[in-house]
Design a protein around this motif. Structure first.
Motif, short mmCIF file in Angstrom:
data_model
loop_
_atom_site.label_atom_id
_atom_site.label_comp_id
_atom_site.label_asym_id
_atom_site.label_seq_id
_atom_site.Cartn_x
_atom_site.Cartn_y
_atom_site.Cartn_z
N ASP A 1 0.79 -1.22 0.00
CA ASP A 1 0.00 0.00 0.00
C ASP A 1 0.81 1.26 0.00
OD1 ASP A 1 -2.27 -1.56 0.11
OD2 ASP A 1 -2.13 -1.68 2.28
N LEU A 2 1.94 1.25 -0.69
CA LEU A 2 2.64 2.51 -0.91
C LEU A 2 1.79 3.30 -1.90
CD1 LEU A 2 6.34 1.37 -1.23
CD2 LEU A 2 5.13 2.24 0.76
N PHE A 3 1.80 4.62 -1.77
CA PHE A 3 1.01 5.43 -2.69
C PHE A 3 1.73 5.46 -4.04
CE2 PHE A 3 0.41 7.45 1.60
CZ PHE A 3 -0.71 6.70 1.90
N PRO A 4 1.10 4.92 -5.09
CA PRO A 4 1.83 4.66 -6.33
C PRO A 4 2.28 5.92 -7.07
CG PRO A 4 -0.50 4.24 -6.64
CD PRO A 4 -0.30 4.49 -5.18
N HIS A 5 1.64 7.04 -6.78
CA HIS A 5 1.97 8.27 -7.52
C HIS A 5 3.03 9.09 -6.80
CE1 HIS A 5 -0.86 9.36 -4.51
NE2 HIS A 5 -0.79 10.64 -4.78
N MET A 6 3.57 8.59 -5.69
CA MET A 6 4.58 9.34 -4.95
C MET A 6 5.85 8.50 -4.86
SD MET A 6 2.39 10.65 -1.73
CE MET A 6 1.09 11.86 -1.90
N ASN B 1 6.26 9.34 -0.06
CA ASN B 1 5.45 8.40 0.69
C ASN B 1 5.71 8.52 2.18
OD1 ASN B 1 3.68 6.01 -0.26
ND2 ASN B 1 5.09 6.38 -1.97
N GLN C 1 -5.11 1.02 0.08
CA GLN C 1 -4.27 2.19 0.17
C GLN C 1 -4.95 3.29 0.99
OE1 GLN C 1 -3.25 5.29 -2.89
NE2 GLN C 1 -2.96 3.33 -3.87
N ILE D 1 -4.83 2.34 4.64
CA ILE D 1 -3.57 2.59 5.32
C ILE D 1 -3.42 4.10 5.57
CG2 ILE D 1 -1.76 2.97 3.56
CD1 ILE D 1 -1.58 0.27 6.23
N GLN E 1 -4.40 10.64 -7.99
CA GLN E 1 -4.47 9.31 -8.60
C GLN E 1 -5.67 9.17 -9.52
OE1 GLN E 1 -3.23 5.75 -6.35
NE2 GLN E 1 -3.16 7.15 -4.62
N ALA F 1 4.50 8.88 -15.15
CA ALA F 1 4.87 9.23 -13.79
C ALA F 1 4.28 8.22 -12.82
CB ALA F 1 4.36 10.63 -13.46
N GLU F 2 3.07 7.78 -13.17
CA GLU F 2 2.37 6.90 -12.25
C GLU F 2 2.75 5.44 -12.39
OE1 GLU F 2 -1.59 6.60 -10.05
OE2 GLU F 2 -0.18 8.18 -10.38
#
Lengths: 226, 250, 220
Positions: free
Chosen positions: B91-96, B101, C116, C119, C138, C216-217
């Motif tokens: 659950d790392l934030f994928p856009h950071m 993070n 996500q 968390i 996002q 980027a994503e």
């Protein structure tokens, strides 16, 4: 409520229904033809025959980028000017919407075929099926199922977009409403009929399109759970 | 006691998931919760930081009741600053990137300065051997690396307690070790760790107490030594594939 | 057909294109804003607002833009609500676009993993911070393709505003042919050319933007 125009609308309702019939007719004919040609185009675009792919791609982009209003206008006035014949708005409308719909469906089908895993092609060929049989028994049923939600959605868009045909003189629901509005104004300049009539039209279109949208969402859920 | 749970009950509709749970967790100790999947161990963990609302019972953090009825969001935000959590799916934030993070929580929740948050993050990443990944995006990391970053992200908030919810369950066996080593390195640092895991070897080496759950109940609380070599209950013996002798069956 | 009048057409189409671009960009801006706010409202399941948003989206997606425009331009003045054709076009296109954008951005939000967000809650992040730092960035990058498609759709749809006398490209084309049928061919060519000159650079820029954001994503 003297001025609401409701009485005029009630009196002219049979004519309005004729207009509705015209709207549905143009949409339905274009839709059926679009489905037929669309599937054909989808398969053609997957043939990997370069010149054909390029031509179809250009046409697809042309129909994507140019609004149907412009196609109607170019064909309706252009053809009559070039060939000096009186173009029939009804025929032109069906041609434009069929082309538009065919390329939309064609691209859907193309996209779906090219996303199919390779092993499906290979295993059908390995079974000894020829190309035609492979399309008929293995690929087509899947494509039909998967593209149905978007195709139903296209039907909704077709019905909405057919209101443009009023601009080239076709007596659809919108065109007839406008002549009812004009006559009513002529007799009673203070009438509110343009408010009432357009509101009614919005509701009528909504009553046709909304169930189709619900159907599309419903099928989409069904399909994605397959 | 650091965390005390009394008579906790939780059900989903008619399905009782946690039934009369009583548990004491001492400050600075490692508690490992074990049991078959579906025994309620993850739900228990999620009750401790308010991700699940409990139906009955109490949870105390240092003798302060934290599960008052009708607690608002702000209350749980305060608690969650003190009780961190790392879960199975990274659950790392994928856009950071990794750094962003890590500093999001300290900056937005704890209102610390960016400089301070970055320093902290850099120090923690160094400790787990990921200094070179500071500007990497989650997609560029392996599962094990992601999970180590997730642990660092929880540590950045300076919690007193960290809840680990099956953090190695989704990892390749080869990466399990590197993550467990990081958790081990947190032992004896004053942090209280509550770990839900299936890793027996880890549990045996690291745990101060083992809590064994079955069917929504705690059936056994003991030291690792006792749990693994002479478990007292039939359920635990079954779980550990030990012979069930008549003496225990009575 | 004299060549002079053909060249005279070019400034007319240039001005009409400027109107199209101006109305399109303004409407895209408002549509995007509506879409963003409404999709966040849907995400939070705000009781009354949620039903309003659903009804709004359903209505504008299931009625023709032509009739919406007629209603606002010719119908509403009967109840003393009056706009000029510029304002009216922007209102109608923004509302249509808003409905499409709401749906697009909301499906982006729904695609964000719930783990996500969980968390983030466990970290103690407030709802506001979750929206600003996690959900919006996002959702936008997930739905970027749909957002750019909707923007191109809106730009094309400006031509339907011809019917409420907006002096955009198709309006001018009809007007000229009404006076001079001999100019039919150059007008048709200029109409299509004007649209291509607007839409081709636009779709090129959008596809670059898409690639950049998606990269980027999610990487290459």
């Amino acid at each position: 409520m003297q001025n609401s125009g409701v009485d005029a609308i009630i009196r002219a309702f049979p004519r309005l229904l004729n207009g509705l019939e015209m709207t549905v007719q143009i949409a339905a004919i274009s839709f059926i033809l679009s489905v037929l040609f669309g599937f054909l185009l989808g398969v053609l675009m997957n043939l990997r025959y370069k010149p054909l792919t390029i031509v179809l791609r250009l046409l697809l982009d042309a129909f994507r980028l140019i609004h149907p209003i412009i196609w109607l206008f170019v064909l309706f006035y252009g053809l009559s000017y070039v060939f000096h014949l009186s173009t029939d708005g009804y025929v032109i409308s069906i041609i434009v919407f069929t082309l538009w719909g065919s390329f939309e469906i064609g691209d859907l089908v193309r996209g779906y075929i090219s996303s199919l895993p390779r092993h499906q092609f290979e295993s059908s060929l390995a079974l000894g099926l020829n190309r035609r049989q492979m399309y008929a028994y293995i690929l087509l049923p899947q494509i039909v199922i998967r593209t149905t939600p978007s195709i139903v959605n296209l039907a909704t868009r077709l019905i909405k977009t057919t209101s443009l045909v009023s601009l080239i003189g076709v007596q659809d629901m919108l065109k007839i409403s406008q002549s009812i509005i004009q006559v009513t104004y002529y007799n009673n300049p203070t009438s509110m009929i343009s408010f009432t009539m357009y509101l009614l039209l919005l509701l009528l279109y909504f009553m046709i399109c909304f169930p189709l949208s619900l159907l599309s969402t419903f099928i989409e859920k069904k399909v994605s759970s397959l | 006691m650091h965390l005390t749970i009394r008579n906790l009950k939780k059900s989903f509709h008619s399905n009782v998931v946690l039934d009369d749970i009583n548990l004491d967790i001492k400050q600075g100790e490692v508690t490992v919760i074990m049991g078959r999947s579906g025994c309620g161990k993850s739900t228990l963990l999620r009750c401790m930081n308010g991700l699940e609302q409990i139906d009955a019972g109490e949870i105390y953090l240092h003798d302060t009741l934290i599960t008052k009825r009708g607690s608002n969001d702000a209350h749980w935000v305060d608690i969650r600053k003190r009780i961190g959590m790392v879960s199975q799916s990274y659950d790392l934030f994928p856009h950071m990137n990794v750094l962003k993070n890590m500093i999001l929580g300290p900056m937005k929740v704890e209102k610390r300065s960016k400089k301070e948050a970055v320093q902290d993050a850099v120090r923690l990443l160094e400790r787990v051997g990921l200094s070179d990944k500071i500007t990497a995006y989650p997609r560029e990391l392996s599962g094990g690396q992601k999970q180590r970053v997730a642990i660092c992200r929880a540590l950045c908030m300076h919690p007193e307690i960290i809840l680990f919810d099956e953090v190695t369950a989704a990892l390749d066996p080869a990466m399990v070790r590197e993550v467990l080593d990081v958790i081990r390195s947190l032992q004896n640092q004053g942090l209280t760790l509550i770990v839900v895991t299936h890793e027996m070897e880890f549990a045996e080496k690291v745990a101060d107490q083992i809590v064994f759950m079955d069917n929504g109940k705690i059936v056994e609380i003991s030291t690792p030594r006792q749990f693994f070599y002479s478990p007292q209950t039939v359920e635990a013996r079954r779980f550990l594939n030990l012979p069930i002798d008549d003496a225990i069956l009575k | 057909m004299d060549t002079d009048s053909v060249f005279d057409l070019i400034p007319i189409f240039a001005r009409a294109s400027a109107v199209t671009v101006w109305i399109a960009t303004t409407s895209i801006f408002f549509a995007f804003t509506i879409g963003l706010l409404f999709s966040i409202a849907l995400f939070f399941k705000t009781p009354v607002l949620k039903s309003i948003v659903h009804a709004y989206v359903a209505f504008f997606r299931n009625t023709p833009s032509l009739i919406q425009a007629y209603f606002v331009f010719y119908g509403l003045p009967k109840v003393s609500v009056q706009f000029n054709s510029y304002t009216c076009s922007i209102i109608v296109l923004s509302l249509i676009g808003g409905a499409y954008m709401s749906k697009a951005i909301y499906s982006g939000i729904k695609a964000i993993s719930t783990n996500q967000l969980e968390i983030a809650r466990a970290m103690g992040l407030s709802k506001f911070n979750m929206v600003v730092h996690l959900i919006v960035p996002q959702a936008l990058s997930i739905s970027i393709a749909a957002i750019t498609n909707n923007s191109i759709f809106l730009t094309k749809e400006v031509s339907a505003m011809k019917i409420i006398l907006l002096p955009e490209i198709v309006y001018q084309a009809f007007a000229i042919i009404g006076l001079r049928t001999d100019l039919t061919i150059p007008v048709a060519v200029l109409t299509v050319a004007s649209y291509l000159l607007i839409l081709l650079p636009m779709s090129y820029l959008f596809s670059r933007l898409e690639r950049k954001i998606r990269f980027a994503e999610f990487g290459g």
